[in-house]
Design a protein around this motif. Structure first.
Motif, mmCIF file in Angstrom:
data_model
loop_
_atom_site.group_PDB
_atom_site.id
_atom_site.type_symbol
_atom_site.label_atom_id
_atom_site.label_comp_id
_atom_site.label_asym_id
_atom_site.label_seq_id
_atom_site.Cartn_x
_atom_site.Cartn_y
_atom_site.Cartn_z
ATOM 1 N N TYR A 30 -4.347 -24.474 -18.200
ATOM 2 C CA TYR A 30 -4.232 -25.164 -16.918
ATOM 3 C C TYR A 30 -4.399 -24.206 -15.743
ATOM 4 C CZ TYR A 30 -3.231 -29.774 -18.763
ATOM 5 O OH TYR A 30 -3.355 -31.000 -19.385
ATOM 6 N N ASP A 31 -4.029 -22.933 -15.925
ATOM 7 C CA ASP A 31 -4.324 -21.925 -14.892
ATOM 8 C C ASP A 31 -5.829 -21.817 -14.678
ATOM 9 O OD1 ASP A 31 -1.696 -21.315 -14.393
ATOM 10 O OD2 ASP A 31 -1.666 -19.522 -15.659
ATOM 11 N N LEU A 32 -6.581 -21.787 -15.777
ATOM 12 C CA LEU A 32 -8.033 -21.713 -15.695
ATOM 13 C C LEU A 32 -8.590 -22.977 -15.045
ATOM 14 C CD1 LEU A 32 -10.766 -20.412 -16.301
ATOM 15 C CD2 LEU A 32 -10.605 -21.355 -18.634
ATOM 16 N N LEU A 33 -8.077 -24.131 -15.441
ATOM 17 C CA LEU A 33 -8.524 -25.393 -14.852
ATOM 18 C C LEU A 33 -8.262 -25.418 -13.353
ATOM 19 C CD1 LEU A 33 -9.531 -28.334 -15.077
ATOM 20 C CD2 LEU A 33 -7.153 -28.983 -15.589
ATOM 21 N N PHE A 34 -7.084 -24.972 -12.931
ATOM 22 C CA PHE A 34 -6.727 -24.943 -11.513
ATOM 23 C C PHE A 34 -7.730 -24.094 -10.734
ATOM 24 C CE2 PHE A 34 -4.650 -22.614 -8.058
ATOM 25 C CZ PHE A 34 -4.150 -23.649 -7.286
ATOM 26 N N VAL A 35 -8.086 -22.945 -11.277
ATOM 27 C CA VAL A 35 -9.034 -22.047 -10.606
ATOM 28 C C VAL A 35 -10.411 -22.702 -10.496
ATOM 29 C CG1 VAL A 35 -10.369 -19.942 -10.980
ATOM 30 C CG2 VAL A 35 -7.881 -19.867 -11.067
ATOM 31 N N LYS A 74 -24.785 0.688 -4.617
ATOM 32 C CA LYS A 74 -23.848 0.540 -5.730
ATOM 33 C C LYS A 74 -22.459 0.213 -5.198
ATOM 34 C CE LYS A 74 -26.269 3.689 -8.866
ATOM 35 N NZ LYS A 74 -26.176 4.921 -9.697
ATOM 36 N N LYS A 75 -21.930 -0.883 -5.689
ATOM 37 C CA LYS A 75 -20.582 -1.270 -5.295
ATOM 38 C C LYS A 75 -19.563 -0.611 -6.213
ATOM 39 C CE LYS A 75 -21.788 -5.820 -3.409
ATOM 40 N NZ LYS A 75 -21.504 -7.279 -3.497
ATOM 41 N N GLU A 76 -18.551 -0.070 -5.590
ATOM 42 C CA GLU A 76 -17.474 0.496 -6.386
ATOM 43 C C GLU A 76 -16.735 -0.641 -7.101
ATOM 44 O OE1 GLU A 76 -16.629 3.632 -6.973
ATOM 45 O OE2 GLU A 76 -18.381 4.295 -5.846
ATOM 46 N N PRO A 77 -16.512 -0.487 -8.408
ATOM 47 C CA PRO A 77 -15.805 -1.548 -9.131
ATOM 48 C C PRO A 77 -14.386 -1.724 -8.596
ATOM 49 C CG PRO A 77 -16.000 0.437 -10.481
ATOM 50 C CD PRO A 77 -16.856 0.660 -9.266
ATOM 51 N N ILE A 78 -13.989 -2.977 -8.475
ATOM 52 C CA ILE A 78 -12.636 -3.277 -8.003
ATOM 53 C C ILE A 78 -11.680 -3.258 -9.192
ATOM 54 C CG2 ILE A 78 -11.177 -5.069 -6.995
ATOM 55 C CD1 ILE A 78 -13.524 -5.939 -5.318
ATOM 56 N N ILE A 79 -10.616 -2.524 -9.044
ATOM 57 C CA ILE A 79 -9.589 -2.481 -10.083
ATOM 58 C C ILE A 79 -8.608 -3.626 -9.826
ATOM 59 C CG2 ILE A 79 -7.720 -1.139 -11.110
ATOM 60 C CD1 ILE A 79 -9.244 1.378 -10.296
ATOM 61 N N ILE A 80 -8.519 -4.508 -10.792
ATOM 62 C CA ILE A 80 -7.644 -5.676 -10.652
ATOM 63 C C ILE A 80 -6.378 -5.442 -11.470
ATOM 64 C CG2 ILE A 80 -7.435 -8.159 -11.014
ATOM 65 C CD1 ILE A 80 -10.443 -8.363 -10.745
ATOM 66 N N PRO A 81 -5.234 -5.348 -10.812
ATOM 67 C CA PRO A 81 -3.974 -5.123 -11.553
ATOM 68 C C PRO A 81 -3.729 -6.234 -12.576
ATOM 69 C CG PRO A 81 -3.664 -4.782 -9.192
ATOM 70 C CD PRO A 81 -5.018 -5.386 -9.357
ATOM 71 N N ASP A 82 -3.344 -5.843 -13.752
ATOM 72 C CA ASP A 82 -3.121 -6.818 -14.812
ATOM 73 C C ASP A 82 -1.922 -7.719 -14.519
ATOM 74 O OD1 ASP A 82 -3.948 -7.776 -17.440
ATOM 75 O OD2 ASP A 82 -1.995 -7.034 -18.128
ATOM 76 N N SER A 83 -1.058 -7.252 -13.648
ATOM 77 C CA SER A 83 0.161 -8.014 -13.356
ATOM 78 C C SER A 83 -0.067 -9.172 -12.381
ATOM 79 C CB SER A 83 1.222 -7.075 -12.763
ATOM 80 O OG SER A 83 0.727 -6.461 -11.576
ATOM 81 N N LEU A 84 -1.233 -9.231 -11.757
ATOM 82 C CA LEU A 84 -1.496 -10.294 -10.783
ATOM 83 C C LEU A 84 -1.601 -11.655 -11.464
ATOM 84 C CD1 LEU A 84 -4.189 -8.805 -8.352
ATOM 85 C CD2 LEU A 84 -1.758 -9.197 -7.893
ATOM 86 N N PRO A 85 -1.222 -12.720 -10.749
ATOM 87 C CA PRO A 85 -1.479 -14.072 -11.274
ATOM 88 C C PRO A 85 -2.983 -14.281 -11.455
ATOM 89 C CG PRO A 85 0.038 -14.131 -9.417
ATOM 90 C CD PRO A 85 -0.497 -12.738 -9.471
ATOM 91 N N PHE A 86 -3.328 -15.186 -12.346
ATOM 92 C CA PHE A 86 -4.731 -15.393 -12.688
ATOM 93 C C PHE A 86 -5.563 -15.761 -11.469
ATOM 94 C CE2 PHE A 86 -8.165 -18.182 -14.384
ATOM 95 C CZ PHE A 86 -8.855 -17.201 -15.085
ATOM 96 N N HIS A 87 -5.075 -16.654 -10.597
ATOM 97 C CA HIS A 87 -5.860 -17.074 -9.442
ATOM 98 C C HIS A 87 -6.078 -15.927 -8.460
ATOM 99 C CE1 HIS A 87 -1.736 -17.686 -7.908
ATOM 100 N NE2 HIS A 87 -2.259 -17.500 -6.711
ATOM 101 N N GLU A 88 -5.154 -14.961 -8.407
ATOM 102 C CA GLU A 88 -5.334 -13.798 -7.550
ATOM 103 C C GLU A 88 -6.390 -12.859 -8.137
ATOM 104 O OE1 GLU A 88 -4.175 -13.224 -4.612
ATOM 105 O OE2 GLU A 88 -2.843 -14.954 -4.474
ATOM 106 N N LYS A 89 -6.446 -12.772 -9.449
ATOM 107 C CA LYS A 89 -7.485 -11.969 -10.089
ATOM 108 C C LYS A 89 -8.869 -12.531 -9.763
ATOM 109 C CE LYS A 89 -4.656 -10.467 -14.043
ATOM 110 N NZ LYS A 89 -4.499 -10.521 -15.522
ATOM 111 N N ILE A 90 -8.976 -13.847 -9.771
ATOM 112 C CA ILE A 90 -10.259 -14.487 -9.466
ATOM 113 C C ILE A 90 -10.686 -14.178 -8.035
ATOM 114 C CG2 ILE A 90 -11.431 -16.695 -9.175
ATOM 115 C CD1 ILE A 90 -11.097 -15.897 -12.073
ATOM 116 N N LYS A 91 -9.751 -14.159 -7.101
ATOM 117 C CA LYS A 91 -10.075 -13.851 -5.708
ATOM 118 C C LYS A 91 -10.679 -12.458 -5.578
ATOM 119 C CE LYS A 91 -6.635 -16.766 -3.369
ATOM 120 N NZ LYS A 91 -5.431 -16.750 -2.488
ATOM 121 N N LEU A 92 -10.158 -11.510 -6.331
ATOM 122 C CA LEU A 92 -10.626 -10.126 -6.240
ATOM 123 C C LEU A 92 -11.893 -9.870 -7.056
ATOM 124 C CD1 LEU A 92 -7.245 -8.182 -6.540
ATOM 125 C CD2 LEU A 92 -8.580 -8.578 -4.472
#
Length: 274
Positions: A187-192, A139-157
């Motif tokens: 466009y953020d989504l498109l960039f990702v 079981k992998k521990e869920p990663i908590i992604i800070p809401d303040s991160l840019p969208f592309h950084e959220k995708i990385k995590l």
């Protein structure tokens, strides 16, 4: 297909004998193709088990012939059964075969020794497949992604299964047409998507304020986001869509204020693969 070392045979045989269903098909002495009656049984089993999953096939022989020829014969019986079911009944990715040849406890009735046995799970048992087989899933521990991160950084995590809300995606009231202030997020989504060619997502629409999505507006809004991505060159196969209507609200409906309504009225993406 793979062959086990003998050290695993006893363990697997005991496991399979007690954990799930088994069916055997019988061959003529020295043969590895079924006669018409047994082949009919096999075809009937295939039709009745289109939603089952095969775990293993074991092949057996009688004592007629040399040990080497019987080893080959048992393998051929396994291959024959496998070729009959392949593509018709689901098979585990780690599917195994064991060709026993003469190396097993024989039945006094020789005809019962000339067989191939299929070990399988019925559809009703698939939800507990790993439990039945004694497989522990890490079981992998869920990663908590800070809401303040840019969208592309959220995708990385993000992991497969992670859901991320697309911020500032808005629609004209009671339509699926995005407003002008949604362009930056689109466009953020498109960039990702352009910079992560292996990324596959599902766009999930949600609406607020009503008891039921009678016009299927949540799905249409998700489709509108996908249309934008396709228009910009993202293949449709990388983007699926669904609409949840008001079935997954963040706040209870009816909402207490516009802030809660805006939170419920959202578009999310779920990571399907990276």
């Amino acid at each position: 297909m793979k062959k086990f070392s003998y050290s695993l045979i006893v363990f697997l045989s005991c496991l399979f004998a007690n954990a799930q269903d088994t069916i055997s098909f019988y061959f003529e002495s020295g043969k590895y193709e079924l006669l018409a009656k047994e082949k009919l049984r096999l075809n009937e089993w295939i039709v009745a088990n289109s939603t089952s999953k095969i775990l293993a096939i074991h092949g057996f022989t009688d004592e007629v012939g040399t040990s080497a020829s019987n080893d080959t014969l048992s393998k051929n019986r396994v291959h024959y059964i496998y070729n009959q079911i392949n593509g018709k009944v689901a098979i585990r990715n780690d599917f195994k075969t064991i060709s026993f040849g003469e190396n097993f406890k024989r039945d006094q009735e020789q005809a019962k020794n000339r067989r191939a046995s299929i070990f399988y799970l019925q559809e009703k048992d698939l939800a507990k497949e790993n439990e039945i087989l004694g497989i522990e899933i890490e079981k992998k521990e869920p990663i908590i992604i800070p809401d303040s991160l840019p969208f592309h950084e959220k995708i990385k995590l993000a992991q497969v299964g992670t859901k991320i809300t697309l911020k500032n995606i808005n629609f004209y009231q009671n339509t699926f047409q995005t407003t002008q202030d949604s362009q930056a997020s689109l466009y953020d989504l498109l960039f990702v998507m352009q910079n992560n060619p292996n990324l596959k997502i599902q766009i999930q629409g949600h609406i607020c304020c009503v008891d039921k999505d009678r016009r299927n507006l949540s799905l249409e809004r998700a489709k509108q986001i996908r249309r934008f991505l396709q228009w910009k060159g993202i293949p449709q196969g990388r983007v699926s869509v669904t609409g949840f209507g008001t079935t997954q609200p963040i706040y209870p409906i009816p909402e207490a204020n516009e802030e809660q309504a805006a939170a419920n009225r959202r578009v999310e993406i779920e990571i399907l693969s990276k």
